[in-house]
Design a protein around this motif. Structure first.
Motif, PDB file in Angstrom:
ATOM      1  N   LYS A 132      53.018  46.005  43.852  1.00 24.06           N
ATOM      2  CA  LYS A 132      50.938  45.965  44.067  1.00 24.06           C
ATOM      3  C   LYS A 132      51.100  44.902  44.027  1.00 24.06           C
ATOM      4  O   LYS A 132      49.704  44.773  44.148  1.00 24.06           O
ATOM      5  CB  LYS A 132      51.346  46.582  41.985  1.00 24.06           C
ATOM      6  N   LEU A 133      51.482  43.991  43.743  1.00 26.65           N
ATOM      7  CA  LEU A 133      51.032  42.489  43.705  1.00 26.65           C
ATOM      8  C   LEU A 133      51.092  42.196  45.303  1.00 26.65           C
ATOM      9  O   LEU A 133      49.499  41.804  46.040  1.00 26.65           O
ATOM     10  CB  LEU A 133      52.341  41.295  43.874  1.00 26.65           C
ATOM     11  N   ILE A 134      51.836  42.413  46.343  1.00 29.83           N
ATOM     12  CA  ILE A 134      51.452  43.118  47.880  1.00 29.83           C
ATOM     13  C   ILE A 134      50.221  43.217  48.422  1.00 29.83           C
ATOM     14  O   ILE A 134      49.701  43.383  48.900  1.00 29.83           O
ATOM     15  CB  ILE A 134      52.040  43.410  48.709  1.00 29.83           C
ATOM     16  N   ARG A 135      50.093  45.197  47.644  1.00 30.61           N
ATOM     17  CA  ARG A 135      48.921  45.387  47.477  1.00 30.61           C
ATOM     18  C   ARG A 135      47.519  44.849  47.506  1.00 30.61           C
ATOM     19  O   ARG A 135      46.474  45.529  48.659  1.00 30.61           O
ATOM     20  CB  ARG A 135      48.817  47.148  47.047  1.00 30.61           C
ATOM     21  N   ALA A 136      47.738  44.351  46.445  1.00 32.58           N
ATOM     22  CA  ALA A 136      46.234  44.082  45.632  1.00 32.58           C
ATOM     23  C   ALA A 136      45.867  42.330  46.149  1.00 32.58           C
ATOM     24  O   ALA A 136      44.872  42.408  47.125  1.00 32.58           O
ATOM     25  CB  ALA A 136      46.718  43.345  44.599  1.00 32.58           C
ATOM     26  N   ARG A 137      47.148  41.534  46.833  1.00 28.71           N
ATOM     27  CA  ARG A 137      46.843  40.174  47.315  1.00 28.71           C
ATOM     28  C   ARG A 137      46.154  41.306  49.138  1.00 28.71           C
ATOM     29  O   ARG A 137      45.069  40.122  49.240  1.00 28.71           O
ATOM     30  CB  ARG A 137      47.607  39.173  48.294  1.00 28.71           C
ATOM     31  N   ASP A 138      46.779  41.987  49.712  1.00 31.03           N
ATOM     32  CA  ASP A 138      46.078  42.194  51.191  1.00 31.03           C
ATOM     33  C   ASP A 138      44.523  42.655  50.337  1.00 31.03           C
ATOM     34  O   ASP A 138      43.748  42.693  51.853  1.00 31.03           O
ATOM     35  CB  ASP A 138      47.244  43.560  51.710  1.00 31.03           C
ATOM     36  N   THR A 139      44.647  43.889  49.860  1.00 27.52           N
ATOM     37  CA  THR A 139      43.378  44.580  50.130  1.00 27.52           C
ATOM     38  C   THR A 139      41.742  43.220  49.769  1.00 27.52           C
ATOM     39  O   THR A 139      41.129  43.004  50.339  1.00 27.52           O
ATOM     40  CB  THR A 139      43.609  45.662  48.807  1.00 27.52           C
ATOM     41  N   ILE A 140      42.477  42.129  48.865  1.00 23.69           N
ATOM     42  CA  ILE A 140      41.692  41.263  48.470  1.00 23.69           C
ATOM     43  C   ILE A 140      40.777  40.621  49.689  1.00 23.69           C
ATOM     44  O   ILE A 140      39.862  39.886  49.966  1.00 23.69           O
ATOM     45  CB  ILE A 140      41.753  40.544  47.479  1.00 23.69           C
TER      46      ILE A 140
ATOM     47  N   GLY B  29      43.469  46.694  36.904  1.00 29.51           N
ATOM     48  CA  GLY B  29      42.146  46.691  36.877  1.00 29.51           C
ATOM     49  C   GLY B  29      41.588  45.490  36.622  1.00 29.51           C
ATOM     50  O   GLY B  29      41.128  44.799  37.852  1.00 29.51           O
ATOM     51  N   MET B  30      40.976  45.052  35.502  1.00 26.68           N
ATOM     52  CA  MET B  30      39.962  43.523  35.087  1.00 26.68           C
ATOM     53  C   MET B  30      40.571  42.015  36.246  1.00 26.68           C
ATOM     54  O   MET B  30      39.770  41.920  36.419  1.00 26.68           O
ATOM     55  CB  MET B  30      39.380  43.485  34.207  1.00 26.68           C
ATOM     56  N   GLY B  31      42.147  42.356  36.353  1.00 28.00           N
ATOM     57  CA  GLY B  31      41.988  41.070  36.905  1.00 28.00           C
ATOM     58  C   GLY B  31      42.507  40.899  37.617  1.00 28.00           C
ATOM     59  O   GLY B  31      42.031  40.279  38.942  1.00 28.00           O
ATOM     60  N   TYR B  32      42.721  42.245  38.837  1.00 31.54           N
ATOM     61  CA  TYR B  32      42.182  42.261  40.283  1.00 31.54           C
ATOM     62  C   TYR B  32      41.025  41.900  40.579  1.00 31.54           C
ATOM     63  O   TYR B  32      40.443  41.549  41.204  1.00 31.54           O
ATOM     64  CB  TYR B  32      43.193  43.406  40.457  1.00 31.54           C
ATOM     65  N   GLU B  33      39.870  42.720  40.313  1.00 32.91           N
ATOM     66  CA  GLU B  33      38.931  42.295  40.444  1.00 32.91           C
ATOM     67  C   GLU B  33      37.894  41.325  39.985  1.00 32.91           C
ATOM     68  O   GLU B  33      37.124  40.725  40.837  1.00 32.91           O
ATOM     69  CB  GLU B  33      37.676  43.740  39.404  1.00 32.91           C
ATOM     70  N   THR B  34      38.828  40.947  39.158  1.00 34.46           N
ATOM     71  CA  THR B  34      38.526  39.595  38.253  1.00 34.46           C
ATOM     72  C   THR B  34      39.106  38.295  40.243  1.00 34.46           C
ATOM     73  O   THR B  34      38.092  37.584  40.542  1.00 34.46           O
ATOM     74  CB  THR B  34      38.971  38.873  37.401  1.00 34.46           C
ATOM     75  N   ALA B  35      40.174  38.397  40.111  1.00 29.49           N
ATOM     76  CA  ALA B  35      40.840  38.436  41.302  1.00 29.49           C
ATOM     77  C   ALA B  35      40.086  37.850  43.218  1.00 29.49           C
ATOM     78  O   ALA B  35      39.749  37.391  43.036  1.00 29.49           O
ATOM     79  CB  ALA B  35      42.373  38.425  41.597  1.00 29.49           C
ATOM     80  N   LYS B  36      39.189  39.657  42.744  1.00 34.04           N
ATOM     81  CA  LYS B  36      38.730  39.763  44.196  1.00 34.04           C
ATOM     82  C   LYS B  36      37.269  39.064  44.005  1.00 34.04           C
ATOM     83  O   LYS B  36      37.124  38.492  45.053  1.00 34.04           O
ATOM     84  CB  LYS B  36      38.516  41.642  44.219  1.00 34.04           C
TER      85      LYS B  36
ATOM     86  N   GLU C 272      34.738  46.136  37.173  1.00 28.68           N
ATOM     87  CA  GLU C 272      33.658  45.236  37.928  1.00 28.68           C
ATOM     88  C   GLU C 272      32.782  44.404  37.085  1.00 28.68           C
ATOM     89  O   GLU C 272      32.700  42.918  37.534  1.00 28.68           O
ATOM     90  CB  GLU C 272      33.364  45.671  39.059  1.00 28.68           C
ATOM     91  N   GLU C 273      32.160  44.704  36.517  1.00 29.29           N
ATOM     92  CA  GLU C 273      31.129  43.783  35.186  1.00 29.29           C
ATOM     93  C   GLU C 273      31.878  43.049  34.684  1.00 29.29           C
ATOM     94  O   GLU C 273      31.840  41.961  34.248  1.00 29.29           O
ATOM     95  CB  GLU C 273      31.123  44.588  34.629  1.00 29.29           C
ATOM     96  N   VAL C 274      32.669  43.710  33.960  1.00 31.24           N
ATOM     97  CA  VAL C 274      33.976  42.400  33.162  1.00 31.24           C
ATOM     98  C   VAL C 274      34.616  41.784  34.191  1.00 31.24           C
ATOM     99  O   VAL C 274      34.384  40.063  33.633  1.00 31.24           O
ATOM    100  CB  VAL C 274      34.910  43.041  32.825  1.00 31.24           C
ATOM    101  N   ALA C 275      34.849  41.590  35.576  1.00 29.07           N
ATOM    102  CA  ALA C 275      35.063  40.564  36.505  1.00 29.07           C
ATOM    103  C   ALA C 275      34.136  39.690  36.440  1.00 29.07           C
ATOM    104  O   ALA C 275      34.116  38.769  36.744  1.00 29.07           O
ATOM    105  CB  ALA C 275      35.669  41.470  37.838  1.00 29.07           C
TER     106      ALA C 275
ATOM    107  N   ARG D 134      40.937  29.283  45.606  1.00 31.59           N
ATOM    108  CA  ARG D 134      42.392  30.051  45.938  1.00 31.59           C
ATOM    109  C   ARG D 134      42.590  30.557  45.071  1.00 31.59           C
ATOM    110  O   ARG D 134      42.637  29.954  44.274  1.00 31.59           O
ATOM    111  CB  ARG D 134      43.331  28.211  46.701  1.00 31.59           C
ATOM    112  N   VAL D 135      42.933  31.714  45.234  1.00 31.92           N
ATOM    113  CA  VAL D 135      43.903  32.778  44.237  1.00 31.92           C
ATOM    114  C   VAL D 135      44.954  32.550  44.112  1.00 31.92           C
ATOM    115  O   VAL D 135      45.665  33.178  45.538  1.00 31.92           O
ATOM    116  CB  VAL D 135      42.923  34.032  44.477  1.00 31.92           C
ATOM    117  N   ILE D 136      45.350  32.590  43.213  1.00 34.49           N
ATOM    118  CA  ILE D 136      47.195  33.456  42.842  1.00 34.49           C
ATOM    119  C   ILE D 136      46.790  34.114  41.679  1.00 34.49           C
ATOM    120  O   ILE D 136      46.469  34.089  40.582  1.00 34.49           O
ATOM    121  CB  ILE D 136      48.204  32.422  42.754  1.00 34.49           C
ATOM    122  N   ILE D 137      47.791  35.410  41.790  1.00 33.10           N
ATOM    123  CA  ILE D 137      48.187  36.734  41.330  1.00 33.10           C
ATOM    124  C   ILE D 137      48.665  36.463  40.509  1.00 33.10           C
ATOM    125  O   ILE D 137      49.680  36.602  41.260  1.00 33.10           O
ATOM    126  CB  ILE D 137      47.058  37.944  42.157  1.00 33.10           C
ATOM    127  N   ALA D 138      49.310  37.597  39.186  1.00 27.70           N
ATOM    128  CA  ALA D 138      50.425  37.336  39.173  1.00 27.70           C
ATOM    129  C   ALA D 138      50.723  38.338  38.160  1.00 27.70           C
ATOM    130  O   ALA D 138      50.259  38.926  37.323  1.00 27.70           O
ATOM    131  CB  ALA D 138      50.938  36.243  37.590  1.00 27.70           C
TER     132      ALA D 138
END
Length: 298
Positions: A46-54, A21-28, A233-236, A36-40
């Protein structure tokens, strides 16, 4: 609305709810700016997939993840301890994680599930990270809120009751608590170089926040969101603006929407209420003598 080219090399940002969601888009977005970003979140897959994609999409290798389940105070404490142990600084804490239409039950910690996920978990996490945030100053805290806060209320004798609140009411109560917590953070952090602001993302498309709603209500609500909602993406971009804009380095205690200062809840100026909220929240999450940095710095 708030495109910015501010770079964030050398900055460390934590984004809760950062796996989707918007957390992922913000991290990206923050990673693309060099932070340096830590997603939680609570789902490691889902975290591993999100990290690798970012990392793949931004070319920034400094993206990592840590598990946190806001419905478990033990998990929050574990996360905070890991961050304090391994991270030399935190420049930005974005408390984005939240949920709607959770089961009307108590958690293992004896707290209302929605209140814990949307407020108590965030309170505990922020409280435990505040010493590091202050040591990293100038630093920023951004707490997620919502327009539902305007119809919320705080009753310390009943805020964890089960069978008392409907879906919207308990959501409103949790978001009001988060907003009043932000106001009290601002009051207590003045002069430390740490700012605290709340943020209303309005209505956001393409997230999974409606998953807990009954199917008919989910479909109707989704139709409404598709008509008026903002792309995630706009919210990010808006969150990244609050996290990085140099003009906001000393701005604190404000409520933002669409990258603009917005009308805050009228109770945000009630210092007696916000102090009572702070103390009641410390009690609810069981701040220990060792964790109570306020008492330890007197």
């Amino acid at each position: 609305m708030c495109d910015s080219i501010v770079r964030m090399e050398g900055k460390v940002a934590i984004v809760t709810g950062g796996s989707s969601g918007m957390g992922y888009e913000t991290a990206k977005t923050l990673a693309r700016r060099g932070a340096r970003v830590i997603i939680a979140s609570r789902n490691e897959t889902k975290l591993i997939r999100a990290r690798d994609t970012i990392i793949q999409k931004t070319g920034n290798p400094y993206v990592s993840y840590r598990l946190i389940d806001l419905a478990s105070l033990k998990s929050v404490r574990t996360f905070a301890n890991e961050v304090v142990t391994w991270e030399p600084q935190i420049d930005v804490l974005i408390n984005n994680a939240g949920a709607v239409a959770l089961a009307d039950r108590l958690t293992d910690d004896g707290l209302n599930l929605t209140m814990q996920v949307n407020y108590f978990g965030t309170f505990l996490l922020t409280y435990l990270l505040l010493p590091l945030l202050k040591a990293s100053a100038p630093s920023r805290i951004i707490n997620g809120s919502a327009a539902s806060m305007y119809v919320g209320h705080i009753d310390f004798d009943h805020w964890n009751d089960i069978g008392r609140f409907g879906t919207i009411e308990v959501l409103a109560n949790s978001k009001l608590a988060a907003t009043l917590f932000t106001a009290e953070l601002d009051r207590r952090l003045r002069g430390t170089g740490v700012t605290a602001n709340s943020f209303d993302p309005f209505v956001v498309k393409d997230t999974d926040i409606l998953n807990n709603l009954p199917e008919l209500m989910r479909n109707i609500t989704q139709l409404f969101i598709n008509m008026i909602g903002q792309p995630k993406e706009e919210v990010a971009k808006q969150l990244a603006f609050l996290a990085s804009n140099p003009d906001l380095e000393n701005v604190s205690g404000m409520h933002y929407k669409f990258c603009r200062k917005w009308i805050n809840h009228w109770l945000a100026g009630d210092s007696k209420l916000t102090v009572d909220l702070w103390e009641a929240s410390k009690s609810a999450v069981g701040i220990t003598t060792e964790e109570d940095w306020e008492a330890n710095t007197l």
